[in-house]
Design a protein around this motif. Structure first.
Motif, short mmCIF file in Angstrom:
data_model
loop_
_atom_site.label_atom_id
_atom_site.label_comp_id
_atom_site.label_asym_id
_atom_site.label_seq_id
_atom_site.Cartn_x
_atom_site.Cartn_y
_atom_site.Cartn_z
N THR A 15 0.83 -1.20 0.00
CA THR A 15 0.00 0.00 0.00
C THR A 15 0.86 1.25 0.00
O THR A 15 0.34 2.36 0.04
CB THR A 15 -0.94 0.03 1.22
OG1 THR A 15 -0.17 0.25 2.41
CG2 THR A 15 -1.73 -1.26 1.35
N ARG A 58 -4.81 6.69 -5.46
CA ARG A 58 -4.04 7.03 -4.28
C ARG A 58 -4.12 8.54 -4.12
O ARG A 58 -3.88 9.28 -5.07
CB ARG A 58 -2.59 6.58 -4.45
CG ARG A 58 -1.66 6.95 -3.30
CD ARG A 58 -0.22 6.52 -3.63
NE ARG A 58 -0.16 5.08 -3.83
CZ ARG A 58 0.04 4.21 -2.86
NH1 ARG A 58 0.23 4.63 -1.62
NH2 ARG A 58 0.09 2.92 -3.11
N PHE A 102 -8.53 0.22 -4.01
CA PHE A 102 -8.26 -0.92 -4.88
C PHE A 102 -9.55 -1.38 -5.54
O PHE A 102 -10.61 -1.43 -4.88
CB PHE A 102 -7.68 -2.09 -4.07
CG PHE A 102 -6.32 -1.84 -3.49
CD1 PHE A 102 -5.18 -2.09 -4.24
CD2 PHE A 102 -6.17 -1.36 -2.20
CE1 PHE A 102 -3.91 -1.86 -3.71
CE2 PHE A 102 -4.93 -1.12 -1.66
CZ PHE A 102 -3.79 -1.37 -2.42
N THR A 142 -6.50 -4.57 -7.70
CA THR A 142 -5.68 -3.71 -8.55
C THR A 142 -5.79 -2.29 -8.02
O THR A 142 -6.91 -1.81 -7.79
CB THR A 142 -6.17 -3.74 -10.01
OG1 THR A 142 -6.15 -5.08 -10.49
CG2 THR A 142 -5.28 -2.86 -10.89
N GLU A 143 -4.66 -1.65 -7.79
CA GLU A 143 -4.71 -0.28 -7.28
C GLU A 143 -5.40 0.63 -8.30
O GLU A 143 -5.05 0.65 -9.47
CB GLU A 143 -3.31 0.24 -6.97
CG GLU A 143 -3.33 1.63 -6.34
CD GLU A 143 -1.96 2.14 -5.95
OE1 GLU A 143 -1.69 3.34 -6.17
OE2 GLU A 143 -1.15 1.33 -5.44
N VAL A 146 -5.75 4.75 -0.09
CA VAL A 146 -5.54 3.96 -1.29
C VAL A 146 -6.82 3.19 -1.60
O VAL A 146 -7.41 2.58 -0.71
CB VAL A 146 -4.36 2.98 -1.14
CG1 VAL A 146 -4.05 2.30 -2.47
CG2 VAL A 146 -3.12 3.69 -0.61
#
Length: 415
Positions: A294, A344, A330, A340-341, A328
């Motif tokens: 992260t 951010r 996802f 999957t990111e 963050v």
């Protein structure tokens, strides 16, 4: 200049938490400006209440300040009105009953104390109605790291960081607490100086209500215990499923189930990574599937993840990272549960200790502990992405936010 060290029990007495990043001049000035509003006396009405619109109450624990603060929130307009301190009591963690006017407050004193309070919905004021001690033999510095309710709200789940134990307490129909139903004591340690003994951080009941999962920061384990929904007990009775071992020095902190019940997300504090685990509800076993950091690319300095949540529809997972002062997001693969990111962004303050998603799914409240603000973010219902609204309320060292829905607002139900 070194940041002050904490001594409260989210972290063991032999070491303070990771030092937070020093607030910028802009952040400090903003917090100072908002402090004036937070110091106002308790409101008897708010703009939302005065206009007859439904409004919610946010109850906020304060780290080391021995207060519970309240905020009136208008979900239609996205506005927050501070009500100030509504209880003078140690508040390591706060949780609200989903249907009864009851707030539970976990203390940092010896004995593992949990207190109950009655909510006055008109003013937001709290009146203490009870107190229980979850440690049979108080020891150490005391201190609970988490309390929460199971899905049926008939069991209070208690994580005792200092003692390295997990307890359950029966919840009566009126929201009052019975006696402690069970306590399990963990063993183990890790390589970090903060892991010299077990430190329970989170307790969660699985969707089948047959198992209790316990994230132990000190032992680098997720312990799996059998749970009896009738007696509200967790136990090590044979045969026991055992535990899931993280990488040494991970420091497991938070757990969350995907709504479909076959995937568990585990957030590790010390390594700031998130694990995707398969859950076998027949045997009560966890199997690793994916590991993601992260941290931001090129991250240096303090590494510390804090909070974890899954959206109601199971399409997004949210994490707070204290080392990066970031949130963050996802995206979730609905077939595999893998992540999957997707986004951010800055958390709006310093040290996002915790956050809470509003049951409607359109808002997220961040408890920025070092900057002493509760910040409001909007949630896009389609993409799941967050937007900083720029709205915040000054609260001294907030550590968690728990939401009481308005009685005139439809209650959240699991989809």
């Amino acid at each position: 200049m070194n940041e002050p060290q904490y001594t409260a029990p989210h972290i063991p007495p032999d070491a303070g938490p990771p030092p937070a990043r020093r607030p910028s001049r802009r952040t400090v000035l903003a917090a100072m400006t908002a402090t004036t509003a937070a110091a106002l006396p308790l409101f008897s009405t708010t703009p939302a209440a005065a206009e007859g619109r439904p409004s919610d109450l946010l109850y906020i624990g304060t780290w080391g300040r021995s207060q519970v603060h309240a905020i009136r929130f208008d979900p239609a307009r996205g506005t927050m009105a501070p009500l100030g301190s509504v209880a003078e009591v140690s508040s390591n963690w706060v949780t609200v009953h989903p249907t009864r006017p009851v707030v539970y407050v976990a203390g940092g004193e010896q004995g593992g104390l949990v207190r109950t309070f009655h909510v006055d919905d008109a003013s937001g004021a709290l009146r203490q109605t009870g107190e229980i001690q979850t440690e049979a033999v108080p020891g150490g510095s005391g201190g609970l790291s988490y309390i929460g309710l199971d899905e049926n709200a008939d069991t209070l789940l208690v994580a005792d960081f200092a003692a390295g134990s997990a307890s359950t307490v029966q919840v009566h129909r009126d929201g009052g607490l019975g006696a402690v139903a069970s306590t399990v004591q963990h063993t183990g340690s890790g390589p970090s100086p903060r892991q010299t003994s077990p430190h329970t951080h989170h307790v969660l009941i699985d969707p089948t209500r047959r198992f209790a999962l316990v994230a132990d920061f000190g032992a680098d384990r997720v312990f799996v215990h059998r749970y009896d929904r009738t007696t509200h007990r967790i136990s090590d009775s044979t045969p026991t499923p055992g535990s899931y071992a993280t990488a040494p020095g991970s420091g497991p902190r938070r757990l969350a189930f995907h709504p479909r019940g076959r995937t568990v997300y585990l957030l590790n504090e010390l390594t700031a990574d998130i694990e995707v685990l398969s859950w076998d509800a027949t045997t009560g076993t966890l199997t690793p599937r994916q590991l993601l950091t992260t941290n931001a690319p090129g991250h240096t300095g303090v590494t510390s993840a804090a909070e974890l949540a899954v959206s109601r529809d199971g399409r997004h997972v949210y994490v707070s990272n204290r080392g990066d002062n970031a949130l963050v997001v996802f995206a979730v693969d609905q077939r595999t549960g893998r992540l999957t990111e997707a986004q951010r962004l800055p958390c709006g303050g310093v040290t996002p200790w915790s956050f809470s998603l509003h049951p409607e799914g359109r808002w997220l409240f961040v408890a920025n502990e070092v900057s002493s603000t509760v910040n409001l973010f909007g949630v896009d219902p389609g993409t799941g992405q967050l937007t900083d609204t720029g709205t915040s309320v000054a609260v001294p060292n907030p550590d968690c936010v728990s939401i009481r829905r308005s009685s005139s607002t439809k209650k959240y139900t699991r989809p």
